[in-house]
Design an enzyme around this catalytic site. Structure first.
Site, mmCIF file in Angstrom:
data_model
loop_
_atom_site.group_PDB
_atom_site.id
_atom_site.type_symbol
_atom_site.label_atom_id
_atom_site.label_comp_id
_atom_site.label_asym_id
_atom_site.label_seq_id
_atom_site.Cartn_x
_atom_site.Cartn_y
_atom_site.Cartn_z
ATOM 1 N N HIS A 267 0.912 -1.277 0.024
ATOM 2 C CA HIS A 267 -0.049 0.096 0.067
ATOM 3 C C HIS A 267 0.739 1.352 0.144
ATOM 4 O O HIS A 267 0.675 2.110 -0.691
ATOM 5 C CB HIS A 267 -1.037 0.050 1.234
ATOM 6 N N GLU A 268 1.908 1.366 0.935
ATOM 7 C CA GLU A 268 2.588 2.793 0.995
ATOM 8 C C GLU A 268 3.537 2.748 -0.100
ATOM 9 O O GLU A 268 3.672 3.616 -0.652
ATOM 10 C CB GLU A 268 3.635 2.607 2.219
ATOM 11 N N HIS A 271 1.497 4.462 -2.870
ATOM 12 C CA HIS A 271 1.753 5.946 -2.657
ATOM 13 C C HIS A 271 3.021 6.486 -2.888
ATOM 14 O O HIS A 271 3.258 7.437 -3.771
ATOM 15 C CB HIS A 271 1.556 5.987 -1.054
ATOM 16 N N GLU A 297 -4.804 7.747 -3.034
ATOM 17 C CA GLU A 297 -5.335 6.426 -2.470
ATOM 18 C C GLU A 297 -5.467 5.566 -3.644
ATOM 19 O O GLU A 297 -5.496 4.254 -3.415
ATOM 20 C CB GLU A 297 -6.584 6.829 -1.759
HETATM 21 CO CO CO Z 1 -3.234 5.135 2.153
#
Ligand code: CO
Length: 498
Positions: A267-268, A271, A297
């Protein structure tokens, strides 16, 4: 001679001023990163002071009269190219908005936020919403005031929403969440009838060092540039960027939970790839910044869910993981593993929810926020209102306030209008990923063989390089030919879970 500068010279002045502000803001970000990772306990007091000082310097620089007059001189200047014009336009928007806040209100919000945060911590510890209620009431009043100052059409909540997701509004969200209700509920009912899956092996003991190594390997494979970033440990995983050549991620490791680090890392990483892909020549300018929180996101969730929870992804990764953790996974097949990591079940806590029921958690928060702001929902006994929503939409009984209305930090921070960007992120991700699949025929086979560069290249071409040049919806139309539509997420979910 003053006043006789050419457009090019004026634009260069503008850029210089903006980059100076960015330098201060990014120095604040470095201090913030340090605070969450390595700052020794006793350093916290002076660190707070340092951040406050730099914040007021940044604020002064960005409200300076000469910047304002320079911006208005450059407004609608046809000698500037499209990107330059957009930078000026967005800077004026930011500048004017900043100027709207009376100093007294800024101080009041900052004081109320500090108070609300501490009340929230105390209430959580005591497991008692009533301790938080007065601070929340004040916060809601201030947010209404803020909405009035910022201005809005149709609903005051729109003003707050626009702080995080420009162009989003309640009528768009009402439409989307109505579809979430009508389409996801029957899907969840069907999923609930499926046979139970084994999940015990996800909670065996997974060695910390080996998990760390796995996380770093996956980040590198995704294309995260380790020479322009690094990973560290923090209590809550986050990504922070000081410029596209220094984008940092953090993670946390739970030795008894394989999922905790793995998907937070991916997830990170998503980003971070976005931040590393922003144009560095636009440093300090709007076109060098992320389009919106929803688009940010979309990048994390595309990697985490559409890629990182897909069977293709694990076809390549699972044998490696199985070898790394032979002691835990030698008796678990790829299919068993895949089903376990995609287990769907209504639950109490948003951050632990699966990728489908998650959106009910957001919808509940959206409806409550909207109601608080327009006065149709009261902060009095909000814990009961909350529990009623959970009963209605997720069919779960909330046992206490800590696992209910007090579970998220957002309201104590004054972040109203933030939650919907999480769901928008998933829905944008599904729509983008469908386009990527169509435009990159080899995508599935690439992912199944551990090759993610074709996907990254697609993102680097279609999403990352524009910064704020396009709003979320403009970007979505440009990439997919259509505005945001929930049907893409529904298709994805139906295919995957049935
Ligand atoms: Co996030």
């Amino acid at each position: 001679m003053p006043g006789s500068k050419s457009t090019a010279e004026q634009y260069a002045d503008y850029k210089l001023k903006m980059q100076k502000i960015a330098d201060v803001r990014n120095a604040i970000a470095v201090l913030g990163w340090d605070q969450e990772t390595y700052l020794p306990e006793k350093g916290a007091a002076f660190r707070g002071q340092q951040i406050t000082t730099l914040s007021s310097i940044a604020h002064e620089l960005f409200t300076a009269e000469d910047l304002g007059s320079l911006l208005h001189q450059l407004q609608n200047n046809q000698d500037l190219n499209a990107v330059q014009q957009k930078n000026i336009l967005l800077s004026i928007e930011d500048y004017d908005k900043n100027k709207k806040y009376p100093a007294a209100l800024v101080a009041e919000i900052s004081e109320a936020t500090n108070q609300a945060y501490h009340a929230w911590i105390k209430a959580r510890k005591a497991n008692d919403y009533q301790i938080f209620a007065p601070a929340l009431t004040r916060m809601v009043e201030l947010k209404r005031k803020e909405a009035d100052i910022l201005g809005y059409e149709d609903h005051p909540y729109n003003a707050l929403l626009n702080e995080y997701e420009k162009g989003a509004n309640t009528s768009m969200l009402d439409t989307i969440f109505t579809e979430v209700k009508s389409a996801l509920s029957p899907l969840l009912d069907k999923i609930a009838q499926q046979p139970a899956v084994r999940r015990d092996f996800l909670h065996r003991n997974y060695n910390k060092d080996k998990q760390w190594k796995l996380g770093i390997d996956i980040l590198k494979e995704m294309g995260y540039d380790m020479k322009a970033g690094r990973q560290d440990i923090s209590e809550h995983p986050f990504t922070t960027s000081f410029n596209p050549l220094d984008v940092r991620v953090t993670t946390r490791i739970d030795e008894n939970d394989f999922s905790n680090m793995t998907w937070s890392c991916i997830h990170e990483g998503g980003h971070a790839l976005y931040e590393q892909g922003l144009p560095s020549e636009q440093y300090g300018l709007p076109c060098g910044e992320a389009a919106s929180l929803g688009i940010h996101e979309s990048q994390s969730r595309l990697w985490e869910n559409n890629v990182g929870r897909s069977l293709d992804f694990w076809k390549f990764q699972y044998p490696k993981v199985q070898q790394l953790f032979t002691e835990n996974l030698s008796d678990v097949s790829l299919e068993e593993f895949y089903h376990a990591i995609n287990h769907v079940q209504p639950s109490l806590i948003r951050t632990e929810a699966d990728e489908l029921t998650y959106h009910f958690h957001i919808m509940i928060r959206y409806e409550i926020e909207k109601g608080l702001i327009d006065g149709s929902i009261s902060t009095k006994d909000l814990n009961h209102t909350w529990n009623e929503y959970y009963r209605q939409y997720l069919h779960v009984e909330v046992p206490d306030d800590a696992q209910g209305v007090l579970q998220d930090i957002h309201w104590s921070h004054g972040s109203f209008g933030y939650f919907p960007t999480y769901s928008l992120g998933s829905f944008y991700a599904a729509q983008f990923f469908a386009s990527a699949q169509k435009q990159v025929p080899e995508l599935a086979t690439d992912i199944a063989s551990g090759q993610y560069h074709s996907l990254l290249e697609w993102l680097r071409t279609n999403v990352h390089p524009f910064g704020r040049f396009y709003t979320s919806n403009e970007l979505c139309e440009k990439i997919t030919g259509k505005p945001l539509q929930f049907s893409y997420f529904l298709d994805y979910a139906t295919k995957k879970f049935l």
